[in-house]
Structures are given as structure tokens and as C-alpha cells.
Design an enzyme around this catalytic site. Structure first.
Site, PDB file in Angstrom:
ATOM      1  N   TYR A   2      33.494  44.917  42.732  1.00  0.00           N
ATOM      2  CA  TYR A   2      34.674  44.064  42.963  1.00  0.00           C
ATOM      3  C   TYR A   2      34.269  42.588  42.879  1.00  0.00           C
ATOM      4  O   TYR A   2      34.919  41.785  42.207  1.00  0.00           O
ATOM      5  CB  TYR A   2      35.275  44.388  44.338  1.00  0.00           C
ATOM      6  N   SER A   3      33.163  42.241  43.543  1.00  0.00           N
ATOM      7  CA  SER A   3      32.679  40.852  43.519  1.00  0.00           C
ATOM      8  C   SER A   3      32.365  40.421  42.083  1.00  0.00           C
ATOM      9  O   SER A   3      32.726  39.310  41.670  1.00  0.00           O
ATOM     10  CB  SER A   3      31.414  40.715  44.375  1.00  0.00           C
ATOM     11  N   ARG A  48      54.097  45.804  44.788  1.00  0.00           N
ATOM     12  CA  ARG A  48      53.903  45.587  46.235  1.00  0.00           C
ATOM     13  C   ARG A  48      52.918  44.425  46.435  1.00  0.00           C
ATOM     14  O   ARG A  48      52.454  43.819  45.464  1.00  0.00           O
ATOM     15  CB  ARG A  48      53.351  46.857  46.914  1.00  0.00           C
TER      16      ARG A  48
HETATM   17  P1  NDP Z   1      47.806  46.059  46.369  1.00  0.00           P
HETATM   18  O1  NDP Z   1      46.935  47.268  46.297  1.00  0.00           O
HETATM   19  O2  NDP Z   1      48.728  45.914  47.504  1.00  0.00           O
HETATM   20  O3  NDP Z   1      48.667  45.963  45.009  1.00  0.00           O
HETATM   21  C1  NDP Z   1      48.046  46.113  43.774  1.00  0.00           C
HETATM   22  C2  NDP Z   1      49.101  46.173  42.693  1.00  0.00           C
HETATM   23  O4  NDP Z   1      48.438  46.310  41.414  1.00  0.00           O
HETATM   24  C3  NDP Z   1      50.033  47.367  42.818  1.00  0.00           C
HETATM   25  O5  NDP Z   1      51.318  47.015  42.350  1.00  0.00           O
HETATM   26  C4  NDP Z   1      49.400  48.397  41.875  1.00  0.00           C
HETATM   27  O6  NDP Z   1      50.318  49.383  41.489  1.00  0.00           O
HETATM   28  C5  NDP Z   1      48.987  47.459  40.734  1.00  0.00           C
HETATM   29  N1  NDP Z   1      47.987  47.953  39.791  1.00  0.00           N
HETATM   30  C6  NDP Z   1      46.735  48.423  40.056  1.00  0.00           C
HETATM   31  N2  NDP Z   1      46.137  48.783  38.909  1.00  0.00           N
HETATM   32  C7  NDP Z   1      47.011  48.537  37.902  1.00  0.00           C
HETATM   33  C8  NDP Z   1      46.972  48.702  36.499  1.00  0.00           C
HETATM   34  N3  NDP Z   1      45.901  49.206  35.890  1.00  0.00           N
HETATM   35  N4  NDP Z   1      48.057  48.345  35.768  1.00  0.00           N
HETATM   36  C9  NDP Z   1      49.164  47.839  36.380  1.00  0.00           C
HETATM   37  N5  NDP Z   1      49.260  47.662  37.712  1.00  0.00           N
HETATM   38  C10 NDP Z   1      48.194  48.011  38.459  1.00  0.00           C
HETATM   39  O7  NDP Z   1      46.815  44.824  46.244  1.00  0.00           O
HETATM   40  P2  NDP Z   1      46.951  43.286  46.701  1.00  0.00           P
HETATM   41  O8  NDP Z   1      48.354  42.845  46.597  1.00  0.00           O
HETATM   42  O9  NDP Z   1      46.215  43.135  47.960  1.00  0.00           O
HETATM   43  O10 NDP Z   1      46.068  42.596  45.563  1.00  0.00           O
HETATM   44  C11 NDP Z   1      46.611  41.907  44.453  1.00  0.00           C
HETATM   45  C12 NDP Z   1      45.499  41.087  43.805  1.00  0.00           C
HETATM   46  O11 NDP Z   1      44.966  40.176  44.773  1.00  0.00           O
HETATM   47  C13 NDP Z   1      44.308  41.921  43.326  1.00  0.00           C
HETATM   48  O12 NDP Z   1      43.818  41.429  42.117  1.00  0.00           O
HETATM   49  C14 NDP Z   1      43.279  41.724  44.424  1.00  0.00           C
HETATM   50  O13 NDP Z   1      41.962  41.884  43.952  1.00  0.00           O
HETATM   51  C15 NDP Z   1      43.565  40.285  44.809  1.00  0.00           C
HETATM   52  N6  NDP Z   1      43.066  39.965  46.140  1.00  0.00           N
HETATM   53  C16 NDP Z   1      43.553  40.604  47.266  1.00  0.00           C
HETATM   54  C17 NDP Z   1      43.046  40.304  48.512  1.00  0.00           C
HETATM   55  C18 NDP Z   1      43.537  40.945  49.757  1.00  0.00           C
HETATM   56  O14 NDP Z   1      42.925  40.709  50.817  1.00  0.00           O
HETATM   57  N7  NDP Z   1      44.611  41.749  49.722  1.00  0.00           N
HETATM   58  C19 NDP Z   1      41.961  39.332  48.667  1.00  0.00           C
HETATM   59  C20 NDP Z   1      41.500  38.745  47.436  1.00  0.00           C
HETATM   60  C21 NDP Z   1      42.062  39.039  46.230  1.00  0.00           C
HETATM   61  P3  NDP Z   1      49.878  50.930  41.241  1.00  0.00           P
HETATM   62  O15 NDP Z   1      49.001  51.327  42.379  1.00  0.00           O
HETATM   63  O16 NDP Z   1      51.143  51.707  41.132  1.00  0.00           O
HETATM   64  O17 NDP Z   1      49.166  50.893  39.945  1.00  0.00           O
END
Ligand code: NDP
Length: 246
Positions: free
Chosen positions: A155-156, A15
Site C-alpha cells: 500500500y505504501s 462510498r
Molecule cells: P473505501 O473502501 O471506503 O472505498 C473505496 C472505493 O473504491 C469503493 O467505492 C470501492 O468500491 C472502490 N473501488 C475499489 N477498487 C476499485 C476498482 N478496481 N475499480 C473501481 N472502484 C474500485 O475506501 P476509502 O474511501 O477509505 O478510500 C478512498 C481512497 O482514499 C483510496 O485510494 C485510499 O487509499 C485513500 N486513502 C484512505 C484513507 C483512509 O484512512 N480511509 C487514508 C489515506 C488514503 P467496490 O468495493 O465496489 O469496488
């Protein structure tokens, strides 16, 4: 810009930003591998939506914060598509709250997922990239990694580590023809920010010059640019995409 024959692994792509990146690469002809850790149903849905568009894709449910799971994941991908050409380190979680309320377990969990996974995937994938003398690695970072956010200390810290890792690895891998960059995102409209109330959302938007959240597609556009030949002289950069946050 096309990516026909290129194999792209995007961690955390069931997602949000990861899925938008996968969709974009797949639409440009790449073989994309979707990944997530928890919800098989969500991953299946994402996978089917790409298959329905006629795209080339594969999915692996695995925890990228665990090194052995990553070894198995990349072995599996090798058998399906071959070696990974483009690695997108996107999987991440956030923890919002006072530092004093943060437990050592939560600190470790965020660090393991947000930066441990970057070590794991980069360590495994860069081996074949070095052998092939080509590749692109893109880390999905956050403006908080540079500026620091109150109530998001871990997180930071994890994203700050990601930024310096990006710069260090770019120098180390440049002689092997591999580019390493990061995208430092502002506030992007995904489930990661669904915890905010409407009032909190409005107050966040007040601090953004363009007066809106960014979209996952806007991050995906920068990502394909950084992986393409159009950016062949860009490496070791942390590119901010934040709609002009104050
Ligand atoms: P979401 O929570 O929408 O999606 C996160 C995704 O990572 C999901 O598919 C989740 O799946 C997966 N995930 C989490 N942990 C693991 C793991 N250990 N192994 C495999 N998959 C994992 O987050 P975003 O799309 O918003 O964020 C994506 C990236 O962008 C992150 O690194 C975030 O820090 C960064 N980011 C986002 C911002 C924002 O405002 N949205 C701003 C700055 C940076 P599942 O839960 O099933 O594991």
C-alpha cells in the site's frame, strides 16, 4: 465556487471518501460520475441519494484497474455528459499484514488498483484535456506513501508511486494548462479502517494531534479547492491532510 457545466469522474465513489467528493462537487453544480467495481447495490444507493437531492449524476460499474474497461467507461461518459474536465483518481484498496505473508497476487492486485488505475484513467482522460488545453487531475494518496507503514508495504509503495506520478505529470501537463495535485490523507473514517478494534483505534488516535480521525467531507473540501480557480497557481503538490499525525 461553482462547477456548473463541469464533468467530474471520481473513481471508487460508491462510498467513503469518493462518495463525499462526488456529493460535494454535485452540490456545487457539477455533473458527477460515480464508479465502483464490486457492489452494484451500493453504487445504486449512492446514485439514488444524489438524484434525490436533485443533483446531476451518472453511474458506471467498472473496474478501473482494467484499461479496456476504462476506455468503455469514458466513451459512455462522453455520450452522456461529454468530455471529463476534472478527474479524481480515488479508487484504492489496502492490504494489512506482514510483508512475508503477502503473495505476489496480492502485490499485483494492490498495485493494479491503486496505481494501475491512475495510469489508465489519466492516460485516457488527459488526451481530451490536452486537446482542450484545460483540466484538473487530483490523486487521493496517503501519508504512508511518503512515510511508509509497517505491515502495509505494498500500500505504501503504491501511494509513493502516486506521489511521484503526480509531480511528474504536473510538469508534463502544465504547458497544456492542466493542473495535477494529490491529497495525502491521514486516517479517515471510512470502511477502509473498519478492520481496527476499538483498542487499536484508540492507539491510532493517540498519534494524531487533533485526537480524532478525519472525515471524508474534510477531504472533499480540499478536493473542490484544488479543482477550483481559487487554486489556479497550485500544481504538482502533494497536500497532507492528516490532523497533525506524529
Ligand atoms: P473505501 O473502501 O471506503 O472505498 C473505496 C472505493 O473504491 C469503493 O467505492 C470501492 O468500491 C472502490 N473501488 C475499489 N477498487 C476499485 C476498482 N478496481 N475499480 C473501481 N472502484 C474500485 O475506501 P476509502 O474511501 O477509505 O478510500 C478512498 C481512497 O482514499 C483510496 O485510494 C485510499 O487509499 C485513500 N486513502 C484512505 C484513507 C483512509 O484512512 N480511509 C487514508 C489515506 C488514503 P467496490 O468495493 O465496489 O469496488
Amino acid at each position: 465556487m461553482d462547477f456548473f457545466g463541469k464533468n467530474v469522474f471520481i473513481s471508487g465513489s460508491s462510498r467513503g471518501i469518493g462518495f463525499a467528493i462526488a456529493n460535494k462537487f454535485a452540490s456545487l453544480g457539477a455533473n458527477v460520475v460515480l464508479n465502483s467495481r464490486k457492489s452494484e447495490e451500493e453504487l445504486d444507493k449512492a446514485y439514488k441519494s444524489l438524484l434525490d437531492k436533485g443533483f446531476s449524476c451518472y453511474k458506471v460499474l467498472s473496474d478501473v484497474s482494467d484499461y479496456e474497461s476504462c476506455v468503455k467507461t469514458f466513451d459512455e461518459i462522453k455520450n452522456v455528459f461529454g468530455e471529463v474536465d476534472i478527474l479524481i483518481n480515488n479508487a484504492g484498496i489496502s492490504k494489512i499484514g506482514l510483508f512475508q505473508d503477502l503473495s505476489p497476487f496480492e502485490w499485483k492486485e494492490v498495485m493494479d488498483i491503486n496505481i494501475g488505475s491512475v495510469f489508465n484513467c489519466t492516460h485516457i482522460v488527459s488526451k481530451s484535456m490536452i486537446k482542450n488545453k484545460k483540466g484538473s487531475i487530483i490523486n487521493i494518496s496517503s501519508i504512508w506513501g511518503d512515510r511508509g507503514a509497517s505491515c502495509e508495504a505494498v500500500y505504501s509503495a503504491s501511494k509513493g508511486a502516486m506521489n511521484s506520478f503526480t509531480k511528474a505529470m504536473a510538469k508534463e501537463l502544465a504547458p497544456s494548462g492542466i493542473r495535477v495535485n494529490a491529497i495525502s490523507c491521514g486516517v479517515i473514517d471510512t470502511s477502509m479502517n473498519s478492520c481496527f478494534t476499538q483498542e487499536e483505534k484508540e492507539s491510532i488516535i493517540d498519534g494524531i494531534g487533533l485526537m480524532r480521525y478525519g472525515t471524508p467531507d474534510e477531504i472533499a473540501e480540499i478536493c473542490v479547492f484544488l479543482a477550483s480557480e481559487k487554486s489556479s497557481y497550485i500544481s504538482g503538490q502533494v497536500i497532507t491532510v492528516d490532523g497533525c499525525m506524529y
